[in-house]
Design a protein around this motif. Structure first.
Motif, short mmCIF file in Angstrom:
data_model
loop_
_atom_site.label_atom_id
_atom_site.label_comp_id
_atom_site.label_asym_id
_atom_site.label_seq_id
_atom_site.Cartn_x
_atom_site.Cartn_y
_atom_site.Cartn_z
N ILE A 33 0.81 -1.21 0.00
CA ILE A 33 0.00 0.00 0.00
C ILE A 33 0.85 1.27 0.00
O ILE A 33 0.31 2.37 0.12
N ALA A 34 2.15 1.13 -0.15
CA ALA A 34 3.03 2.30 -0.16
C ALA A 34 2.66 3.25 -1.29
O ALA A 34 2.63 4.47 -1.10
N PHE A 35 2.36 2.71 -2.46
CA PHE A 35 1.98 3.56 -3.58
C PHE A 35 0.63 4.23 -3.33
O PHE A 35 0.42 5.37 -3.75
N LEU A 36 -0.26 3.54 -2.64
CA LEU A 36 -1.53 4.14 -2.27
C LEU A 36 -1.31 5.30 -1.30
O LEU A 36 -1.92 6.37 -1.43
N ALA A 37 -0.42 5.11 -0.35
CA ALA A 37 -0.10 6.18 0.61
C ALA A 37 0.51 7.37 -0.11
O ALA A 37 0.16 8.53 0.17
N LEU A 38 1.40 7.10 -1.04
CA LEU A 38 2.03 8.19 -1.80
C LEU A 38 1.00 8.88 -2.69
O LEU A 38 0.97 10.12 -2.76
N GLY A 39 0.14 8.12 -3.34
CA GLY A 39 -0.91 8.70 -4.18
C GLY A 39 -1.88 9.55 -3.37
O GLY A 39 -2.28 10.65 -3.81
N THR A 40 -2.26 9.08 -2.21
CA THR A 40 -3.14 9.84 -1.33
C THR A 40 -2.47 11.13 -0.89
O THR A 40 -3.10 12.18 -0.83
N SER A 41 -1.19 11.04 -0.60
CA SER A 41 -0.43 12.23 -0.21
C SER A 41 -0.43 13.27 -1.32
O SER A 41 -0.64 14.46 -1.08
N ILE A 42 -0.20 12.83 -2.53
CA ILE A 42 -0.19 13.75 -3.68
C ILE A 42 -1.57 14.36 -3.88
O ILE A 42 -1.70 15.57 -4.11
N TYR A 43 -2.61 13.55 -3.77
CA TYR A 43 -3.97 14.04 -3.95
C TYR A 43 -4.31 15.12 -2.91
O TYR A 43 -4.85 16.18 -3.24
N ILE A 44 -3.98 14.86 -1.66
CA ILE A 44 -4.27 15.84 -0.61
C ILE A 44 -3.40 17.08 -0.78
O ILE A 44 -3.84 18.20 -0.53
N TYR A 45 -2.18 16.91 -1.25
CA TYR A 45 -1.31 18.05 -1.52
C TYR A 45 -1.91 18.94 -2.61
O TYR A 45 -1.90 20.17 -2.50
N VAL A 46 -2.44 18.32 -3.66
CA VAL A 46 -3.05 19.07 -4.76
C VAL A 46 -4.28 19.83 -4.26
O VAL A 46 -4.57 20.94 -4.73
N LEU A 47 -5.00 19.26 -3.30
CA LEU A 47 -6.16 19.94 -2.72
C LEU A 47 -5.75 21.18 -1.92
O LEU A 47 -6.59 22.04 -1.64
N SER A 48 -4.49 21.27 -1.55
CA SER A 48 -3.95 22.39 -0.77
C SER A 48 -4.69 22.59 0.55
O SER A 48 -5.08 23.71 0.90
N GLU A 49 -4.89 21.50 1.23
CA GLU A 49 -5.52 21.55 2.56
C GLU A 49 -4.48 21.18 3.62
O GLU A 49 -4.31 20.01 3.96
N PRO A 50 -3.77 22.17 4.17
CA PRO A 50 -2.72 21.86 5.14
C PRO A 50 -3.23 21.14 6.39
O PRO A 50 -2.54 20.28 6.92
N TRP A 51 -4.44 21.45 6.82
CA TRP A 51 -4.95 20.80 8.02
C TRP A 51 -5.23 19.32 7.78
O TRP A 51 -4.99 18.49 8.64
N LEU A 52 -5.73 18.99 6.62
CA LEU A 52 -5.96 17.59 6.27
C LEU A 52 -4.63 16.88 6.04
O LEU A 52 -4.47 15.72 6.41
N PHE A 53 -3.67 17.62 5.47
CA PHE A 53 -2.38 17.01 5.18
C PHE A 53 -1.59 16.69 6.45
O PHE A 53 -0.66 15.91 6.41
#
Length: 114
Positions: A33-53
């Protein structure tokens, strides 16, 4: 006749190796699931939500906790068995994988907060 001390040491040896390999195999499945974790990280980063990140590094911290636990329990043993050596190599690779993901997540978090 087998010496009682040797029999005890041999049984302990087999038990520790079995536990180490079993625990390492369980941790190794989490690497999938490492790629899933990385993909989720990128998705949340693109959303620009620091509190969620702020929660994102937990995805890496949990596997790292169990990898460090594995090394604290079994890393000090110097068994020459192939299965144990393979488990140790896999745990080292998992450690570097999750540390790398955590570093990327922390760098992304720092850029979101700046």
């Amino acid at each position: 006749m087998i010496d009682e001390g040797y029999a005890f040491y041999s049984a302990l040896h087999v038990t520790v190796i079995s536990q180490a390999c079993s625990f390492a195999n369980s941790i190794k499945y989490v690497d999938l699931i490492a790629f899933l974790a990385l993909g989720t990280s990128i998705y949340i980063y693109v959303l620009s939500e620091p509190w969620l990140f702020l929660l994102v590094p937990l995805m890496s911290a949990v596997p790292l906790f169990f990898i460090i636990l594995w090394f604290s329990r079994f890393g000090r043993f110097k068994f020459a068995e192939g299965d144990f050596q393979k488990a140790k190599r896999e745990m080292r690779a998992s450690l570097f994988l999750w540390l790398g993901i955590l570093v990327v997540q922390l760098i992304a978090l720092a850029t979101l907060w700046s």
